[in-house]
Design a protein around this motif. Structure first.
Motif, mmCIF file in Angstrom:
data_model
loop_
_atom_site.group_PDB
_atom_site.id
_atom_site.type_symbol
_atom_site.label_atom_id
_atom_site.label_comp_id
_atom_site.label_asym_id
_atom_site.label_seq_id
_atom_site.Cartn_x
_atom_site.Cartn_y
_atom_site.Cartn_z
ATOM 1 N N THR A 34 0.848 -1.190 0.000
ATOM 2 C CA THR A 34 0.000 0.000 0.000
ATOM 3 C C THR A 34 0.885 1.243 0.000
ATOM 4 O OG1 THR A 34 -1.530 -1.276 1.300
ATOM 5 C CG2 THR A 34 -1.908 1.098 1.263
ATOM 6 N N ILE A 35 0.505 2.210 -0.816
ATOM 7 C CA ILE A 35 1.302 3.429 -0.952
ATOM 8 C C ILE A 35 0.391 4.653 -0.941
ATOM 9 C CG2 ILE A 35 2.652 4.759 -2.652
ATOM 10 C CD1 ILE A 35 4.377 2.688 -1.316
ATOM 11 N N SER A 51 6.546 6.642 -3.927
ATOM 12 C CA SER A 51 7.731 6.841 -3.078
ATOM 13 C C SER A 51 7.791 5.729 -2.041
ATOM 14 C CB SER A 51 7.681 8.207 -2.406
ATOM 15 O OG SER A 51 7.982 9.199 -3.364
ATOM 16 N N SER A 58 9.377 -4.547 -1.136
ATOM 17 C CA SER A 58 9.080 -4.179 -2.530
ATOM 18 C C SER A 58 10.144 -3.275 -3.132
ATOM 19 C CB SER A 58 7.755 -3.421 -2.600
ATOM 20 O OG SER A 58 6.776 -4.063 -1.861
HETATM 21 C C1 LIG Z 1 -2.252 3.757 4.072
HETATM 22 C C2 LIG Z 1 -0.807 3.378 3.963
HETATM 23 C C3 LIG Z 1 0.040 4.117 3.170
HETATM 24 C C4 LIG Z 1 1.398 3.786 3.049
HETATM 25 N N1 LIG Z 1 2.198 4.545 2.236
HETATM 26 C C5 LIG Z 1 3.499 4.192 2.101
HETATM 27 C C6 LIG Z 1 4.337 4.948 1.221
HETATM 28 O O1 LIG Z 1 3.916 5.893 0.564
HETATM 29 N N2 LIG Z 1 5.642 4.571 1.116
HETATM 30 C C7 LIG Z 1 6.155 3.495 1.818
HETATM 31 O O2 LIG Z 1 7.361 3.200 1.701
HETATM 32 N N3 LIG Z 1 5.370 2.786 2.664
HETATM 33 C C8 LIG Z 1 4.061 3.081 2.796
HETATM 34 N N4 LIG Z 1 3.259 2.357 3.616
HETATM 35 C C9 LIG Z 1 3.831 1.232 4.371
HETATM 36 C C10 LIG Z 1 3.997 -0.029 3.523
HETATM 37 O O3 LIG Z 1 2.862 -0.303 2.750
HETATM 38 C C11 LIG Z 1 4.284 -1.208 4.494
HETATM 39 O O4 LIG Z 1 5.495 -0.995 5.180
HETATM 40 C C12 LIG Z 1 4.275 -2.550 3.811
HETATM 41 O O5 LIG Z 1 4.207 -3.542 4.817
HETATM 42 C C13 LIG Z 1 5.498 -2.777 2.946
HETATM 43 O O6 LIG Z 1 5.347 -4.030 2.341
HETATM 44 P P1 LIG Z 1 6.573 -4.857 1.762
HETATM 45 O O7 LIG Z 1 7.620 -4.983 2.855
HETATM 46 O O8 LIG Z 1 5.935 -6.173 1.393
HETATM 47 O O9 LIG Z 1 7.090 -4.106 0.578
HETATM 48 C C14 LIG Z 1 1.908 2.676 3.757
HETATM 49 C C15 LIG Z 1 1.052 1.915 4.561
HETATM 50 C C16 LIG Z 1 -0.305 2.252 4.662
HETATM 51 C C17 LIG Z 1 -1.204 1.419 5.517
#
Ligand SMILES: Cc1cc2nc3c(=O)[nH]c(=O)nc-3n(C[C@H](O)[C@H](O)[C@H](O)COP(=O)(O)O)c2cc1C
Length: 186
Positions: A34-35, A51, A58
């Protein structure tokens, strides 16, 4: 005049969209996260960015595969959207855990999310190191939308129950106000 005060750097403007970013890696498999730090950067060529912190699973996947997908969710899958943002793909397949359905993309080697009505396939153009986030800039090389949300060649975004993010909370959008350029029409 009202006094202006500094409010720190947590969320500097609001709201931002919330998207699901799909990625895949030949050794690490598929993933979705989620981003909220994302946006449109150019119309032609069509360019968007997401970002991502280097600590995210990921981050390496997209850096090494050179592609990603951006999938626009609706409130119907809010629970899955939140889940993909609080658990890491390092700890298991988030498609399995969330119940979201991966679809093969047409051009890039990264999954689309079937439950999202709009899906963009992006080829990584550049990674800009900014600080705690790296900006992944991608050219949209294919676009997909559920047929029922498209009319006259456009996605009817106004009819979708979109989700936006503000100060750590998910919000829905309010009512339609006006059309672009209304101020100069009589
Ligand atoms: C609503 C929301 C928005 C998020 N936005 C971001 C973001 O813009 N950038 C980022 O690095 N992580 C963001 N995160 C956190 C990642 O989605 C989170 O750390 C995720 O577990 C990463 O997954 P991965 O380790 O499988 O890549 C967000 C989380 C949420 C719940």
């Amino acid at each position: 005049m009202m006094e202006k005060v500094d409010f720190g750097k947590a969320q500097v403007f609001s709201p931002t969209p919330v998207v699901l970013v799909g990625c895949a890696h030949r050794k690490l498999g598929r993933n979705v996260l989620t981003i909220a730090w994302t946006g449109v950067d150019c119309s032609d060529p069509p360019v968007v960015h997401v970002s991502i912190r280097p600590s995210r699973h990921s981050h390496r996947m997209i850096k090494e595969s050179g592609c990603f997908t951006v999938n626009i969710p609706t409130r119907d899958i809010l629970r899955q959207v939140d889940l993909c943002g609080v658990v890491s793909g390092r700890d298991g397949d988030k498609f399995v855990r969330s119940g979201l359905t991966p679809l093969n993309a047409e051009i890039v080697e990264a999954p689309l999310v079937a439950e999202c009505p709009v899906n963009l396939e992006c080829r990584l153009l550049q990674i800009v190191q900014l600080g705690v986030h790296d900006m992944f800039i991608g050219e949209i090389v294919a676009r997909h939308a559920d047929a029922e949300v498209v009319s006259n060649g456009r996605v009817n975004f106004g009819a979708l129950p979109l989700v936006v993010y503000t100060n750590g909370e998910y919000w829905s959008l309010g009512e339609r106000l006006e059309a672009h350029g209304f101020s100069s029409k009589r």
